[in-house]
Motif scaffolding. Structure first.
Motif, PDB file in Angstrom:
ATOM      1  N   CYS A   1       2.137  -0.431  -0.291  1.00 23.01           N
ATOM      2  CA  CYS A   1       1.320   1.527   0.026  1.00 23.01           C
ATOM      3  C   CYS A   1       2.014   2.240  -1.227  1.00 23.01           C
ATOM      4  N   SER A   2       1.681   2.111  -2.198  1.00 20.07           N
ATOM      5  CA  SER A   2       2.389   3.577  -3.599  1.00 20.07           C
ATOM      6  C   SER A   2       1.964   4.561  -2.965  1.00 20.07           C
ATOM      7  N   GLN A   3       3.980   5.571  -3.256  1.00 19.73           N
ATOM      8  CA  GLN A   3       3.142   6.448  -2.929  1.00 19.73           C
ATOM      9  C   GLN A   3       3.459   7.719  -3.847  1.00 19.73           C
ATOM     10  N   GLY A   4       3.079   7.209  -5.133  1.00 21.85           N
ATOM     11  CA  GLY A   4       3.499   8.040  -6.361  1.00 21.85           C
ATOM     12  C   GLY A   4       4.928   8.005  -6.678  1.00 21.85           C
TER      13      GLY A   4
ATOM     14  N   ASN B   1      14.417  11.089  -0.312  1.00 25.49           N
ATOM     15  CA  ASN B   1      13.867  11.097   1.167  1.00 25.49           C
ATOM     16  C   ASN B   1      12.368  10.588   1.571  1.00 25.49           C
ATOM     17  N   ILE B   2      11.915   9.158   1.104  1.00 27.48           N
ATOM     18  CA  ILE B   2      10.619   9.013   1.505  1.00 27.48           C
ATOM     19  C   ILE B   2      10.050   9.320   2.923  1.00 27.48           C
ATOM     20  N   SER B   3       9.117   9.431   2.686  1.00 21.64           N
ATOM     21  CA  SER B   3       8.206  10.266   4.129  1.00 21.64           C
ATOM     22  C   SER B   3       7.250   9.703   4.105  1.00 21.64           C
TER      23      SER B   3
END
Length: 228
Positions: free
Chosen positions: A81-84, A108-110
């Motif tokens: 799942c890429s978060q860009g 701090n990935i969310s």
């Protein structure tokens, strides 16, 4: 030709005439008929309620089916799942409490929400009970309540699945903790579902989640059927 008749002949003719007259006065029994009307009333007594149910059910849940296809993710099972790109640059600094000899840049990935509430995931046990009933009242009542064991212990310590929010449903009746429908009679049994919510918050391992067989806690829910 002589028209003279003997006395014997006259006697035979007289007997024949009497026989025909008797036959006319008393018809043959072949054509006799009699009718009688009878009214039968049946009073059914002693109400009957029959509950059919499974004393134990096992459910397989494939987590890939639960998670489904998430926005921005690819693959099935183990997905990416890429978060860009990160929103902004982060300055790397020494963090003694974390790693005194390294520079740490905390982004701090969310992760976004899954699209369903893992703490309250609906589960429907479809057609797990059926009822035949003829009672004193016009309706049959089916109720469900949680049992002594509403927590399924997982394969390792600290893992579990919680059960709550038990409801029953049968066609347009329900879902609710108690439903009513017309007595189905003895021939066509009426079937129904049991609904509940699963709390997967502590379900962190694959494997069997269950209560202890043969114990009081092995009762996860109870069905009750009454005639009103």
């Amino acid at each position: 030709m002589s028209t003279f008749r003997s006395s014997r002949t006259r006697r035979l003719l007289a007997v024949s005439a009497l026989t025909l007259a008797a036959a006319g006065a008393f018809p043959s029994s072949v054509f006799a008929q009699a009718t009688g009307n009878v009214d039968v009333d049946i009073n059914l007594q002693g109400g009957v309620t029959i509950l059919y149910y499974y004393s134990a059910v096992d459910v397989n849940i494939n987590l890939t089916d639960v998670v489904g296809s998430l926005a921005g993710c690819s693959g099935s099972g183990d997905v990416s799942c890429s978060q860009g790109p990160a929103a902004a640059a982060v300055t790397a600094v020494p963090t003694p409490a974390v790693s005194p000899t390294e520079l740490v840049a905390n982004f701090n990935i969310s992760p976004p929400a899954l699209g369903f509430n893992a703490a309250s995931l609906p589960l429907v046990l479809q057609n797990v009970w059926a009822v035949r009933a003829v009672g004193g009242g016009a309706n049959t009542t089916v109720a469900v309540a949680g049992g002594a064991g509403t927590t399924l212990a997982g394969p390792t310590a600290g893992t579990s699945i919680g059960l709550s929010g038990f409801q029953v449903q049968s066609g347009a009746a329900g879902p609710a903790s108690s439903i009513q429908f017309p007595d189905p009679g003895l021939v066509n049994a009426r079937s129904g579902d049991v609904r509940m919510s699963l709390n997967l918050t502590s379900a962190t391992q694959l494997g069997m989640y269950s209560t202890t067989a043969g114990s009081n806690t092995d009762v996860n829910f109870t069905l009750t059927v009454t005639n009103t």
